[in-house]
Write an enzyme that holds these catalytic residues in place. Structure first.
Site, PDB file in Angstrom:
ATOM      1  N   GLY A  79      55.440  29.732  46.883  1.00 18.10           N
ATOM      2  CA  GLY A  79      54.340  29.452  47.947  1.00 18.10           C
ATOM      3  C   GLY A  79      52.941  28.984  47.534  1.00 18.10           C
ATOM      4  O   GLY A  79      52.928  28.879  46.342  1.00 18.10           O
ATOM      5  N   ALA A  98      51.074  31.578  44.963  1.00 22.22           N
ATOM      6  CA  ALA A  98      51.510  31.535  43.898  1.00 22.22           C
ATOM      7  C   ALA A  98      50.987  30.471  42.936  1.00 22.22           C
ATOM      8  O   ALA A  98      50.578  30.460  41.812  1.00 22.22           O
ATOM      9  CB  ALA A  98      52.909  31.736  43.753  1.00 22.22           C
ATOM     10  N   ASP A 112      41.631  42.433  47.056  1.00 22.10           N
ATOM     11  CA  ASP A 112      40.451  41.792  48.038  1.00 22.10           C
ATOM     12  C   ASP A 112      39.938  40.810  47.004  1.00 22.10           C
ATOM     13  O   ASP A 112      39.146  41.391  45.923  1.00 22.10           O
ATOM     14  CB  ASP A 112      39.620  42.846  48.367  1.00 22.10           C
ATOM     15  CG  ASP A 112      38.407  42.078  49.412  1.00 22.10           C
ATOM     16  OD1 ASP A 112      37.728  41.158  48.679  1.00 22.10           O
ATOM     17  OD2 ASP A 112      38.148  42.635  50.430  1.00 22.10           O
ATOM     18  N   HIS A 113      40.116  39.532  46.918  1.00 22.71           N
ATOM     19  CA  HIS A 113      39.907  39.003  45.601  1.00 22.71           C
ATOM     20  C   HIS A 113      38.308  38.893  45.635  1.00 22.71           C
ATOM     21  O   HIS A 113      37.924  38.642  44.342  1.00 22.71           O
ATOM     22  CB  HIS A 113      40.333  37.419  45.958  1.00 22.71           C
ATOM     23  CG  HIS A 113      39.585  36.385  46.557  1.00 22.71           C
ATOM     24  ND1 HIS A 113      39.823  36.349  47.955  1.00 22.71           N
ATOM     25  CD2 HIS A 113      38.899  35.422  46.235  1.00 22.71           C
ATOM     26  CE1 HIS A 113      38.972  35.538  48.662  1.00 22.71           C
ATOM     27  NE2 HIS A 113      38.405  34.708  47.547  1.00 22.71           N
ATOM     28  N   LYS A 150      35.687  39.177  41.761  1.00 25.02           N
ATOM     29  CA  LYS A 150      34.384  38.269  41.344  1.00 25.02           C
ATOM     30  C   LYS A 150      33.498  38.681  40.467  1.00 25.02           C
ATOM     31  O   LYS A 150      33.190  39.983  40.917  1.00 25.02           O
ATOM     32  CB  LYS A 150      33.551  37.483  42.671  1.00 25.02           C
ATOM     33  CG  LYS A 150      34.735  36.716  43.509  1.00 25.02           C
ATOM     34  CD  LYS A 150      33.899  36.117  44.762  1.00 25.02           C
ATOM     35  CE  LYS A 150      34.627  35.466  45.650  1.00 25.02           C
ATOM     36  NZ  LYS A 150      34.735  34.066  45.386  1.00 25.02           N
ATOM     37  N   HIS A 177      36.362  41.355  52.909  1.00 24.00           N
ATOM     38  CA  HIS A 177      35.166  40.869  51.721  1.00 24.00           C
ATOM     39  C   HIS A 177      33.949  41.389  52.115  1.00 24.00           C
ATOM     40  O   HIS A 177      33.183  41.871  51.388  1.00 24.00           O
ATOM     41  CB  HIS A 177      35.314  39.417  51.847  1.00 24.00           C
ATOM     42  CG  HIS A 177      36.661  38.678  51.595  1.00 24.00           C
ATOM     43  ND1 HIS A 177      37.580  39.316  50.749  1.00 24.00           N
ATOM     44  CD2 HIS A 177      37.153  37.761  52.027  1.00 24.00           C
ATOM     45  CE1 HIS A 177      38.715  38.596  50.925  1.00 24.00           C
ATOM     46  NE2 HIS A 177      38.537  37.450  51.635  1.00 24.00           N
TER      47      HIS A 177
END
Ligand code: BG6
Length: 485
Positions: free
Chosen positions: A13, A16, A179-180, A184, A242
């Site tokens: 995907g 990835a 949760d990217h 950060k 976010h």
């Protein structure tokens, strides 16, 4: 770090390719991978191990922040990758997978530590978790962990349902909800900034802070994700996760210890104190927007409803601004504003803390007045912190003017959020992953907003592409005597 197997669902995907392989590769280059490991990619298509390795290599060439050299070191990295075709909905397929994982564990002399990464469409989350359990994949002599991508549910009820299903196979401390934004560097830095600096810690409360403004604006539109985005909207796509995570990290109180449990405890407390809106109150505190045609950086852009794949009569929100109140001793009476949207003027994620200007009358004359102190945390694109102070300008007869002290704690190339988060998950550190309590409480706050949006009971404001959102979003702050910084 313990040796382990990394089992990736959705290995062919997009995520990835763009994020996960590059993150693994950069961790490898930085010597942050375990001593021994096996990486098993799973997908619907049929691929040989070699074809999969070529796919990984191609992805790295396109998306890694570091170049891929065709040398022995790279050979060392790529040889850990294997592929298995898997229909995730077929329980019997998981037996073969188990045999394969065990075979690799034996070949590489790995302990039975298994990390399962779900980078697949959310409708498969529960099936996979159940099959991991039923097939025996999750019965290990070592540890097991589950990394799961968003969206975690599409409303409060579905999120609860998903969590119940996951928790039949994994315990809470084995689940790593990505949760990217929490990966950060400047979001991770918030707690240090607030608490490792006594000067800031002393004033991090309602006595000194007038308001907090959290902005995440984007230039991109819906891109090729209309199928998902036209259903999700900015409220589910950005606010539920976010934006509220950044709010928790900003408003949390000093933890007892710097540990995952204590930090997440403090974040939970923020959410527990967040004032819930009734459906009827939504209109007074939330602005719902959708982009109209406009111009960004000199280029014309079309309105949302004519974007490919978007329903021509869509009332989906591409912008949300909100005023939130945290009813605890530290923040009572301090408005927290958030805003996020697509097709805005600039790509910028930042948190602005506006301090109360209690002595402004003392310095006010006919031709000068002092500006409030501002602490700005720049999260992206350029990580840094700036502080706006008042100072006399000797070149202007000592007139008081705002000056800005800037610093960037990051000097070298910054690791990507996924590198940081994967490294944490490999080590079993869940500090910067969303705990179920946080996720549930976020949905609780969002739920009446979703309902008001669905019932169309609050106006859908349009804003020209390339602007900073609808005018109503400015009015929201003006009501309290503030403006967006
Ligand atoms: C994702 C959203 O979670 O975050 C996207 O699904 C959005 O719609 C993206 O564009 C923004 O992330 P970043 O890191 O570019 O600010």
């Amino acid at each position: 770090m313990e040796s382990m197997s990394f089992v990736l669902f959705g290995a062919t995907g997009d995520l990835a390719k763009r994020k996960i392989f590059p993150a693994l590769y950069n961790l490898f280059l930085d010597e942050k991978m375990p001593e021994a490991y096996s990486i098993i990619g799973l997908g619907r298509s049929s691929l040989s191990h070699d074809e999969f390795q070529t796919h990984v290599e191609e992805s790295l060439k396109t998306f890694s922040r570091r170049t891929v050299a065709n040398n022995a070191e790279f050979g060392e990295f790529i040889k850990a990758f294997r592929y298995q075709q898997l229909d995730v909905t077929k329980p019997e397929a998981y037996k073969n997978l188990l045999t394969f994982i065990k075979q690799r564990e034996k070949e590489l002399n790995l302990p039975e530590n298994r990390l399962f990464y779900l980078s697949v469409a959310p409708e498969f989350f529960d099936d996979i978790a159940l099959n991991i359990k039923e097939s025996g994949l999750g019965t290990t002599k070592g540890w097991k962990r589950l990394i799961i991508e968003k969206p975690f549910g599409h409303d409060l009820e579905s999120a609860r349902d998903l969590n119940t299903k996951l928790s039949r196979a994994f315990k809470e401390d084995e689940i790593y909800r990505i949760d990217h934004y929490l990966g950060k560097p400047m979001v991770q830095n918030l707690e240090t900034l607030e608490f490792a600096n006594p000067v800031l810690q002393a004033i991090w409360n309602k006595e000194y802070i007038a308001n907090v403004q959290i902005t995440a604006s984007e230039i991109v539109g819906v891109e090729d994700r209309a199928g998902y985005y036209d259903q999700a909207g900015a409220i589910r796509d950005m606010v539920q996760n976010h934006m509220l995570q950044m709010l928790m990290m900003t408003a949390m109180h000093l933890p007892k210890k710097i540990s995952a449990d204590d930090i997440r405890d403090e974040k939970r407390k923020v959410m527990e104190s967040l004032r819930l809106l009734s459906k009827e109150e939504v209109g007074a505190h939330i602005i719902r927007g959708q982009y109209d045609a406009g111009e960004i950086k000199g280029e014309p852009v079309v309105k949302y409803t004519v974007e490919p794949g978007v329903d021509a009569f869509s009332t989906n929100d591409t912008f949300v601004a909100a005023r939130l109140w945290i009813d605890n001793d530290f923040w009572k009476g301090v408005p927290f504003y958030i805003r996020t949207g697509k097709r805005m003027k600039e790509k910028s994620t930042r948190i602005v803390i506006e301090f109360k200007n209690t002595l402004k009358d003392l310095y006010q004359t006919e031709d000068q007045k002092t500006a409030p102190n501002l602490l700005v945390v720049h999260i992206s694109p350029n990580e840094g912190v700036s502080f706006q102070l008042n100072s006399k300008n000797p070149l202007k007869n000592g007139m008081i003017e705002p000056v800005t002290a800037d610093f960037s704690p990051v000097t070298k190339e910054v690791p990507e959020a996924y590198e940081i988060l994967l490294f944490d998950a490999l080590q079993g550190d869940s500090t910067f992953f969303a705990h179920w309590d946080e996720v549930e409480l976020s949905w609780k706050w969002v739920q009446p907003v979703l309902e008001a949006f669905e019932e169309n009971s609050i106006p859908l404001q349009t804003y020209p592409a390339g602007s900073m959102g609808p005018e109503a979003s400015d009015k929201l702050l003006e009501e309290n005597g503030f403006h967006w910084w």
